[in-house]
Design a protein around this motif. Structure first.
Motif, PDB file in Angstrom:
ATOM      1  N   ALA A 247       8.319  30.128  25.408  1.00 30.11           N
ATOM      2  CA  ALA A 247       7.972  30.403  26.800  1.00 30.11           C
ATOM      3  C   ALA A 247       6.847  31.426  26.931  1.00 30.11           C
ATOM      4  N   LEU A 248       6.080  31.262  27.990  1.00 30.28           N
ATOM      5  CA  LEU A 248       5.048  32.243  28.322  1.00 30.28           C
ATOM      6  C   LEU A 248       5.657  33.445  29.034  1.00 30.28           C
ATOM      7  N   ASP A 249       6.673  33.192  29.846  1.00 33.40           N
ATOM      8  CA  ASP A 249       7.360  34.262  30.570  1.00 33.40           C
ATOM      9  C   ASP A 249       8.801  34.332  30.054  1.00 33.40           C
TER      10      ASP A 249
ATOM     11  N   ILE B 219      19.390  25.511  30.166  1.00 31.52           N
ATOM     12  CA  ILE B 219      18.319  26.482  29.975  1.00 31.52           C
ATOM     13  C   ILE B 219      17.588  26.615  31.299  1.00 31.52           C
ATOM     14  N   PHE B 220      17.603  27.795  31.883  1.00 42.54           N
ATOM     15  CA  PHE B 220      16.876  28.063  33.117  1.00 42.54           C
ATOM     16  C   PHE B 220      15.558  28.731  32.744  1.00 42.54           C
ATOM     17  N   ALA B 221      14.458  28.166  33.223  1.00 44.27           N
ATOM     18  CA  ALA B 221      13.128  28.693  32.903  1.00 44.27           C
ATOM     19  C   ALA B 221      12.201  28.449  34.091  1.00 44.27           C
ATOM     20  N   SER B 222      11.058  29.140  34.108  1.00 49.82           N
ATOM     21  CA  SER B 222      10.066  28.889  35.151  1.00 49.82           C
ATOM     22  C   SER B 222       9.568  27.451  34.994  1.00 49.82           C
ATOM     23  N   SER B 223       8.990  26.900  36.040  1.00 53.08           N
ATOM     24  CA  SER B 223       8.570  25.498  35.990  1.00 53.08           C
ATOM     25  C   SER B 223       7.547  25.237  34.889  1.00 53.08           C
ATOM     26  N   GLN B 224       6.663  26.185  34.649  1.00 51.93           N
ATOM     27  CA  GLN B 224       5.669  26.026  33.590  1.00 51.93           C
ATOM     28  C   GLN B 224       6.351  26.038  32.212  1.00 51.93           C
ATOM     29  N   ASP B 225       7.282  26.943  32.029  1.00 51.80           N
ATOM     30  CA  ASP B 225       7.984  27.029  30.754  1.00 51.80           C
ATOM     31  C   ASP B 225       8.946  25.861  30.552  1.00 51.80           C
TER      32      ASP B 225
END
Length: 80
Positions: A14-16, A36-42
């Motif tokens: 991930a970037l963030d 897995i919860f992540a930002s939309s980009q990740d």
């Protein structure tokens, strides 16, 4: 054990990494769902091109079934 590995793996991709969160839910006696919860980009990075990245992760985690007897379902959800 498995959810810790998945969380560390996802944070490296991930970037963030601060927004990555992994939750394990027991669905049945020998079946767990890992989200897995992540930002939309990740989330896109975790799924990968044609789903290859998440497919490789699922293959790796399926090997854990031999050790602990649990089956796992992995889901990636985008949060904003």
């Amino acid at each position: 054990m498995v959810e810790t590995f998945i969380e560390e793996y996802a944070k490296k991709i991930a970037l963030d990494a601060d927004k990555i969160r992994v939750v394990r839910e027991e669905m049945e006696e020998h079946f767990s769902q890992i989200t897995i919860f992540a930002s939309s980009q990740d989330a896109g990075r975790l799924i990968g091109k044609d789903g290859r990245m998440i497919g490789a992760l699922k293959t790796l985690v399926s090997g854990c079934k031999a050790k602990d007897g649990f089956s796992y379902k992995i889901i990636v959800k985008a949060i904003d």
